[in-house]
Design a protein around this motif. Structure first.
Motif: not given
Length: 252
Positions: A168-192
């Protein structure tokens, strides 16, 4: 890479009585057995209870809630079937208060607020998609957050969950353009930016949990701070504690 404990002796115990076991889950350890075959929390802790109390036969231990494999922090287990039933009811009725700390890769538009999405899980890919409006079998997901500035524009977020959806937290913050640091699944092209130091690759930590004791009904709170490793070292332990408290005790 996250370190997996060789035994339950490597898992800190925050609280234990005849009904409840509260521990600090190390990042990288599955909550329960999965296809990887790696040691998991449920199996390790059952073996530890069997050893410590010299119990014959199978040991009961109920999984009250889950944490994603890369996430560490406070985790609760029930030691009796009655406790498991009552704690599960608390989770279902949202009487289980959960607070997380996260490092974001971008600053939200507001320093504090609420997020509401509808999450749909693709079980085959183990990926959750967040929608702004109800769609199909997507389930409502709600959280409150508050942020504090950090180095290099990576803010600290304290998050209080009102629902407990997968990722939930990972997907919701990614949805507003603020993915979690290090989140390769929900970050932009895995570049967290990965969280270095052997403590997992997602900067997300289960910092506090509050629940009524399943038997005495006494309100209990349990806390755990992230390890003193990058990226958490951008804030002092006192700042992390204050951040967790700020949303843990926010009014409903």
């Amino acid at each position: 890479m996250s370190a997996s404990p060789g035994s339950a002796s490597d898992i800190p115990i925050l609280y234990e009585d005849n009904h409840l076991l509260v521990v600090v889950k190390p990042p990288g350890v599955p909550s329960q057995e999965d296809e990887s075959g790696d040691p998991d929390m449920l199996t390790l802790l059952k073996a530890d209870l069997k050893r410590r109390y010299d119990k014959p036969g199978n040991v009961f231990l109920g999984l009250v809630h889950r944490l994603d494999r890369p996430v560490g922090g406070v985790m609760l287990f029930a030691k009796t079937s009655k406790a498991a039933s009552r704690l599960s009811d608390a989770v279902r009725t949202r009487a289980f208060r959960k607070t997380y700390l996260a490092v974001l890769t971008a600053k939200p538009q507001t320093d504090s607020g609420s997020l509401r999405h509808y999450l749909q899980k693709d079980a085959a890919r183990n990926v959750v998609t967040a929608y702004a409006k109800p769609t199909g079998d997507a389930k409502e997901a709600r959280l409150d957050y508050r942020t504090w500035p950090g180095a290099d524009g990576a803010p600290l977020a304290a998050v209080r969950l009102h629902t407990g959806r997968p990722h939930q937290i990972r997907a919701q913050f990614a949805a507003i353009g603020c993915p979690l640091a290090g989140d390769r699944k929900y970050g932009p092209s895995g570049r967290g930016a990965p969280a270095r130091g052997g403590h997992g690759d997602i900067a997300l930590w289960s910092a506090a949990a509050g629940i009524a004791h399943p038997v005495t009904k006494e309100w209990m709170e349990f806390r755990s701070l992230p390890p003193r490793a990058f990226p958490w070292t951008a804030w002092t332990e006192q700042q992390l504690e204050q951040a967790a408290s700020a949303v843990q005790h926010a009014s409903d």
